[in-house]
Design an enzyme around this catalytic site. Structure first.
Site, PDB file in Angstrom:
ATOM      1  N   SER A  80      10.007  32.371  -7.536  1.00  0.00           N
ATOM      2  CA  SER A  80      10.665  33.674  -7.655  1.00  0.00           C
ATOM      3  C   SER A  80      11.730  33.917  -6.578  1.00  0.00           C
ATOM      4  O   SER A  80      11.914  35.046  -6.116  1.00  0.00           O
ATOM      5  CB  SER A  80       9.631  34.808  -7.675  1.00  0.00           C
ATOM      6  N   GLY A  83      14.125  28.301  -9.811  1.00  0.00           N
ATOM      7  CA  GLY A  83      14.029  28.127 -11.249  1.00  0.00           C
ATOM      8  C   GLY A  83      14.903  29.140 -11.976  1.00  0.00           C
ATOM      9  O   GLY A  83      16.107  28.965 -12.130  1.00  0.00           O
ATOM     10  N   GLY A  84      14.276  30.242 -12.409  1.00  0.00           N
ATOM     11  CA  GLY A  84      14.953  31.241 -13.244  1.00  0.00           C
ATOM     12  C   GLY A  84      16.312  31.677 -12.713  1.00  0.00           C
ATOM     13  O   GLY A  84      17.285  31.760 -13.475  1.00  0.00           O
ATOM     14  N   HIS A 126       6.169  18.399  -9.939  1.00  0.00           N
ATOM     15  CA  HIS A 126       6.264  19.846 -10.189  1.00  0.00           C
ATOM     16  C   HIS A 126       4.951  20.363 -10.784  1.00  0.00           C
ATOM     17  O   HIS A 126       4.314  19.671 -11.588  1.00  0.00           O
ATOM     18  CB  HIS A 126       7.438  20.148 -11.127  1.00  0.00           C
ATOM     19  N   GLY A 185       7.881  31.906 -11.577  1.00  0.00           N
ATOM     20  CA  GLY A 185       8.242  32.622 -12.796  1.00  0.00           C
ATOM     21  C   GLY A 185       7.510  33.942 -12.963  1.00  0.00           C
ATOM     22  O   GLY A 185       7.522  34.532 -14.045  1.00  0.00           O
ATOM     23  N   GLU A 223       5.617  25.231  -3.561  1.00  0.00           N
ATOM     24  CA  GLU A 223       5.765  26.206  -4.646  1.00  0.00           C
ATOM     25  C   GLU A 223       4.380  26.712  -5.032  1.00  0.00           C
ATOM     26  O   GLU A 223       3.683  26.062  -5.830  1.00  0.00           O
ATOM     27  CB  GLU A 223       6.431  25.554  -5.860  1.00  0.00           C
ATOM     28  N   ASN A 235      16.484  24.160 -10.219  1.00  0.00           N
ATOM     29  CA  ASN A 235      15.692  23.436 -11.216  1.00  0.00           C
ATOM     30  C   ASN A 235      15.857  24.159 -12.548  1.00  0.00           C
ATOM     31  O   ASN A 235      15.308  25.243 -12.740  1.00  0.00           O
ATOM     32  CB  ASN A 235      14.216  23.412 -10.777  1.00  0.00           C
ATOM     33  N   TRP A 236      16.615  23.535 -13.449  1.00  0.00           N
ATOM     34  CA  TRP A 236      16.897  24.194 -14.732  1.00  0.00           C
ATOM     35  C   TRP A 236      15.755  24.061 -15.723  1.00  0.00           C
ATOM     36  O   TRP A 236      15.833  24.602 -16.831  1.00  0.00           O
ATOM     37  CB  TRP A 236      18.189  23.618 -15.335  1.00  0.00           C
ATOM     38  N   LYS A 237      14.737  23.284 -15.379  1.00  0.00           N
ATOM     39  CA  LYS A 237      13.595  23.103 -16.289  1.00  0.00           C
ATOM     40  C   LYS A 237      14.100  22.715 -17.689  1.00  0.00           C
ATOM     41  O   LYS A 237      15.073  21.973 -17.787  1.00  0.00           O
ATOM     42  CB  LYS A 237      12.714  24.352 -16.279  1.00  0.00           C
ATOM     43  N   GLU A 295       4.348  22.398 -13.058  1.00  0.00           N
ATOM     44  CA  GLU A 295       4.293  22.456 -14.522  1.00  0.00           C
ATOM     45  C   GLU A 295       3.909  21.093 -15.090  1.00  0.00           C
ATOM     46  O   GLU A 295       3.182  21.004 -16.080  1.00  0.00           O
ATOM     47  CB  GLU A 295       5.649  22.944 -15.068  1.00  0.00           C
TER      48      GLU A 295
HETATM   49  P1  13P Z   1      11.117  30.405 -10.490  1.00  0.00           P
HETATM   50  O1  13P Z   1      12.235  30.444  -9.459  1.00  0.00           O
HETATM   51  O2  13P Z   1      11.566  30.728 -11.865  1.00  0.00           O
HETATM   52  O3  13P Z   1       9.924  31.181 -10.020  1.00  0.00           O
HETATM   53  O4  13P Z   1      10.652  28.849 -10.568  1.00  0.00           O
HETATM   54  C1  13P Z   1      10.349  28.171  -9.407  1.00  0.00           C
HETATM   55  C2  13P Z   1      10.239  26.734  -9.724  1.00  0.00           C
HETATM   56  O5  13P Z   1       9.298  26.307 -10.377  1.00  0.00           O
HETATM   57  C3  13P Z   1      11.307  25.843  -9.249  1.00  0.00           C
HETATM   58  O6  13P Z   1      10.933  24.505  -9.363  1.00  0.00           O
END
Ligand code: 13P
Length: 254
Positions: free
Chosen positions: A214, A235-236, A96, A175, A169, A8-10, A98
């Site tokens: 993470s 994510g990251g 998600h 993050g 999640e 997930n590149w956000k 967020e």
């Molecule tokens: P991180 O891997 O950066 O913690 O993010 C997880 C995430 O929200 C994937 O959708």
């Protein structure tokens, strides 16, 4: 059931950056074994560029990070499942944390998106998860049950299990560098599996439950070895091809 490794590149990457990274990932994923799948949830603006960079029949499938539950219409700023399909997507992320926290998306709205996107032909990855306050307050199970019940309310029993994934999640692990421990992941994924067995007459044991929060190359092999963990949502650590490539191939012989 194939293990699903999802990126997930956000809200990161220009078209050029996205296309370069997708191309490099596709090369790294040549080693992806037949029992694994990889999906990239890229920003809307980069989807067409990624699809072009990946070419026909790529290993790395494409998904949108959100969609609106309508075919078309006066919904300024929104994107329909049909538009995602037109950009080369086969998947979409729904719910998600967020979007729940920052954009105020309700469980009911997320349920509408789930049903609409599946019906439109996209495979759905549904995100659920509790905040730290909810977990500490003994609310883990009621929160997950509520999120699942609402999100799945319009999903018919005859929907093929592989078309929907649930991504657990925990909000406190996103993050933050704080991964849920193996015991927490096993306990929570078992709760989700039990919910799915009750919710669907067919049991849907082939429905995948992903862990996200993470995830890194160093912890992936252990996480995907746990009971009822059928993949990861990253994510990251998905922003660089080297790092997501290592996640996708984690635990395999070099
Ligand atoms: P991180 O891997 O950066 O913690 O993010 C997880 C995430 O929200 C994937 O959708």
């Amino acid at each position: 059931m194939k293990t699903l490794m999802a990126a997930n590149w956000k809200m990161f990457k220009t078209r050029r950056e996205a296309a370069d990274c997708a191309r490099e990932l596709e090369t790294r994923l040549e080693k992806l074994p037949a029992d694994r799948e990889a999906v990239l949830f890229a920003p809307f603006t980069a989807l067409a560029a990624c699809a072009e960079a990946l070419g026909p029949g790529p290993r790395l499938r494409l998904g949108g990070q959100n969609c609106y539950p309508a075919t078309e219409g006066a919904f300024t700023g929104e994107i329909s499942p049909a538009m995602l399909l037109d950009c080369g997507c086969s998947h979409v992320l729904v719910g998600h944390s967020e979007r729940r926290a920052i954009l105020g998306e309700s469980d009911e709205f997320i349920g509408k998106k789930c049903a609409f996107a599946l019906n439109a032909g996209l495979d759905v990855t549904l995100c659920i998860g509790e905040t730290l306050a909810e977990r500490d307050g003994g609310m883990l199970r009621p929160v997950l049950d509520r999120q699942l019940a609402e999100a799945l309310s319009g999903v018919p029993d005859d929907m093929p299990a592989e078309r929907l994934c649930v991504a657990y999640e925990p909000v406190w692990a996103i993050g933050t560098g704080r991964v849920a421990g193996p015991a927490e992941i096993i306990e929570t994924h078992a709760l989700i599996r039990a919910f799915l067995r009750k919710r669907f007459a067919s049991g849907k044991d082939e429905m995948r439950i992903l862990y996200g929060g993470s995830v890194k190359p160093e912890n992936t092999a252990e996480i995907i070895s746990l009971d009822n963990v059928n993949g990861v949502l990253v994510g990251g650590a998905s922003l660089r091809a080297e790092s997501f490539g290592a996640v996708a191939l984690a635990g395999l012989p070099a």
